[in-house]
Design an enzyme around this catalytic site. Structure first.
Site, short mmCIF file in Angstrom:
data_model
loop_
_atom_site.label_atom_id
_atom_site.label_comp_id
_atom_site.label_asym_id
_atom_site.label_seq_id
_atom_site.Cartn_x
_atom_site.Cartn_y
_atom_site.Cartn_z
CD GLU A 48 -31.98 20.84 9.80
OE1 GLU A 48 -31.34 19.76 10.25
OE2 GLU A 48 -31.26 21.65 9.37
CG HIS A 61 -30.00 16.15 20.67
ND1 HIS A 61 -29.11 16.91 21.04
CD2 HIS A 61 -29.69 15.67 19.28
CE1 HIS A 61 -28.16 16.93 19.99
NE2 HIS A 61 -28.34 16.12 18.88
#
Length: 666
Positions: free
Chosen positions: A405, A472
């Protein structure tokens, strides 16, 4: 034919002419003389800090001269020779170091923490690592433009331990980007010697693991640096790929001057002093009959005159007069919102489909828009938002990324520097922590520091209610609304999501675009079929009433709607914020002044969230209008649990109805 002077360095002129050899010497001498002057000024208290590159000039100068003036270089804080070889006016450099307006950052940053498009230089930030991923982005821009250009980026041996270094090398290798990664191995990371930083014999050995050609070069030998980098640059222009070069050199002064060099053994210091790149090259040129005492004196006099003149003009410039409006206005790049009205043809879309359609239409609007993320290409993304995009736009513009990322956010920044737009998909907003540094320290601050826009949208699938557990399910918008320079969008309906996404792509500033996963396939709405935009900073009033103002965004808006449907007797303004930065404070304040009561509902845990700031805003602006305390509703101060019954207990949704009724009865 090789020639060895009486110096400690072996030089090979190859086919270089005398003019080039003298230029190499001149370009090394110039930063050395500037540094010597700066060290005097530092002792006199006329500059605040200095990071010396004395003894390393051959690397900066050799690399810069080997590249074309139109090719980007990303230097570190010891690479003065990059700036001087690119012929940046010394007046501007000196003003930069003195915090004057004619510098490159308007006094907002110091040293070499700046960039300049005029000279194709992108300076580093103190976190060191991100610039390597930014170089990837610039190089990707070169590939997409097919302009046959290379990019060079510098780091030190200490910086090779950072994750950004490894991520950037991997991305460059996978995508075959024309980047020259330059490691200045100068012996110490501040005071930590190399043997305490890595175990491989040479840092260049790390190139093998990434499938990258790597080289070890004597960083004090200007001819070796210049000729090898020039050779590689010419090769990379024809056959794009990354290379890794380790320049063996030494830092003969402290990390910065206050650090000193007591930790360096005296014998080692003397050995490297004997390998001084300027003294040795000067001796070589004298031996070859290329540099005469007259030319040497002329060079020195010319450079010293330029230094003195530039210092005089820099000192004469007035100190910056603080202006609050100037500071605030430069946080974001100014942009004119283009209001594109939707057509009257409607189609029922799910939230997820509206985002997909909005993104696709933005790709059609902007040929310079690149989408990047894990599994977004042929697979279409884990939520299938980019399904079919590869067929429509090709793999150049729809790019699968490695799981890195940080490097991909940095690549997006590099694309912006190169003139492209980009959308980065975080597979889940929780994973943004792995790319947090470049977002809050690079993207957010670039325009304020040196007027470089970060034309990047980061899509953030977020939120609970889907039994996805602690990693998540977060809705972490407050991490970013706290950071000046970022814009934060958080729609609750398909119509808003599509129009706001188009505006986000159009905006030249970095935008965090939050998409609640629980809404993806549960919320439907009639949405215009063609391309349209919606303004940032404009809340939506979903219901109007007289008794209370309900302020929310994202899934919280739907919780509030459910509650109001259950209690049709409650007369309420229901405000969907839609964007959190910029915030439509006028609509909020006007509503609360009308109703006299306010309740703010967020999904995030309560402390430090948006609700707290809004509550403070209302207490400051609406105190005399309030008939009851401002109420805040958020989720439990715990991570988000997995089991559905625990998740239900966690969410603030269950507390909202009771608190609303209590507020109305106050």
């Amino acid at each position: 034919m090789a020639s060895i002077s009486e110096s400690n360095i072996a030089y090979n002129k190859k086919d270089l002419d005398d003019k080039t050899l003298l230029k190499l010497y001149y370009n090394m001498l110039k930063p050395r003389l500037i540094e010597e002057k700066m060290l005097i000024l530092l002792r006199q208290g006329k500059i605040s800090k200095w990071f010396s590159g004395i003894g390393q000039e051959a690397i900066s100068v050799g690399v810069t001269m080997a590249l074309k003036p139109t090719e980007y270089i990303l230097p570190m804080h010891r690479n003065l020779g990059v700036f001087t070889t690119r012929k940046i006016p010394l007046h501007r450099l000196f003003c930069q170091w003195q915090g004057k307006l004619s510098g490159f950052t308007k006094g907002r940053d110091r040293s070499f923490h700046f960039g300049t498009q005029d000279y194709k230089i992108v300076g580093m930030i103190s976190h060191l690592g991100p610039q390597m991923g930014v170089a990837d982005g610039i190089a990707l821009g070169n590939l997409l433009k097919k302009n046959n250009q290379v990019t060079a980026v510098f780091t030190g041996e200490g910086g090779t331990s950072e994750g950004d270094f490894h991520e950037a090398l991997n991305v460059a290798s996978v995508w075959q980007l024309p980047v020259i990664f330059c490691i200045e191995n100068n012996g110490y990371g501040l005071s930590t010697p190399t043997e305490q930083q890595y175990r491989c014999e040479n840092l260049a050995d790390r190139g093998k693991g990434y499938g990258i050609d790597a080289y070890v070069i004597d960083g004090n030998n200007i001819l070796e640096v210049y000729t090898k980098v020039k050779e590689l640059a010419e090769s990379l222009r024809k056959h794009p790929r990354p290379v890794l070069i380790e320049f063996k050199t030494f830092r003969r002064r402290g990390h910065e001057e206050a650090s000193g060099t007591k930790y360096v053994p005296e014998a080692k210091m003397k050995a490297w002093e004997a390998k001084d790149p300027i003294d040795n090259f000067k001796n070589f040129l004298h031996t070859e009959g290329i540099l005469t005492p007259e030319i040497e004196a002329q060079f020195e006099a010319e450079i010293k005159f330029e230094i003195t003149s530039a210092l005089t003009s820099a000192y004469a410039e007035s100190s910056i007069t603080p202006n609050e409006s100037n500071e605030l206005n430069d946080v974001y790049k100014g942009s004119i919102y283009k209001d594109i009205k939707p057509n009257t043809k409607l189609k029922e879309l799910r939230f997820v489909d509206a985002i997909s359609e909005g993104l696709k239409q933005s790709m059609e609007q902007h040929n310079d828009l690149v989408i990047m993320g894990q599994d977004i290409a042929e697979y279409g993304g884990v939520f299938k938002i980019t399904d079919g995009f590869v067929e429509a736009f090709g793999t150049d513009r729809v790019r699968n990324t490695p799981i890195c990322e940080s490097a991909i956010v940095e690549t997006a920044m590099g694309l912006s520097i190169s003139g492209f737009k980009s959308v980065v998909e975080m597979q889940f907003s929780d994973f943004v922590t792995s790319g947090f540094n470049p977002i809050v320290n690079y993207l957010a601050k670039s325009h304020y520091r040196w007027a470089q826009s970060a034309d990047v949208v980061i899509r953030m699938p977020c939120g609970a209610g889907v039994a996805a557990g602690p990693f998540h399910s977060q809705t972490n918008e407050a991490w970013f609304t706290k950071t000046p320079g970022l814009k934060v969008v958080y729609p609750a309906f398909p119509f808003d999501a599509k129009g706001l996404l188009a505006t986000a792509v159009n905006d030249p500033n970095p935008v965090l675009f939050f998409e609640h996963k629980a809404l993806y396939r549960s919320i439907r709405q009639d949405v215009p079929t063609d391309y349209y935009t919606l303004p940032f900073g404009k809340a939506s009033i979903l219901k109007e009433g007289e008794s209370v103002s309900i302020i929310s965004y994202g899934a919280g808006v739907h919780w509030a709607l459910e509650t109001l449907e259950k209690h049709p007797n409650i007369s309420a303004d229901l405000i969907d914020l839609r964007t959190l930065q910029p915030l439509d404070s006028n609509t909020i304040i006007a509503s609360v002044k009308k109703t006299g009561r306010a309740i703010i509902l967020q999904e995030d845990s309560l402390f430090g969230g948006i609700a707290s700031d809004l509550s403070a805003l209302l207490m400051e602006t609406c105190f005399e209008y309030l008939d009851a305390p401002v109420k805040r509703i958020g989720s439990l101060e715990t991570p988000i649990p997995f089991a559905s019954q625990l998740e239900d207990q966690y969410l603030g949704k269950r507390k909202f109805e009771k608190t609303l009724i209590s507020l109305l009865a106050y």
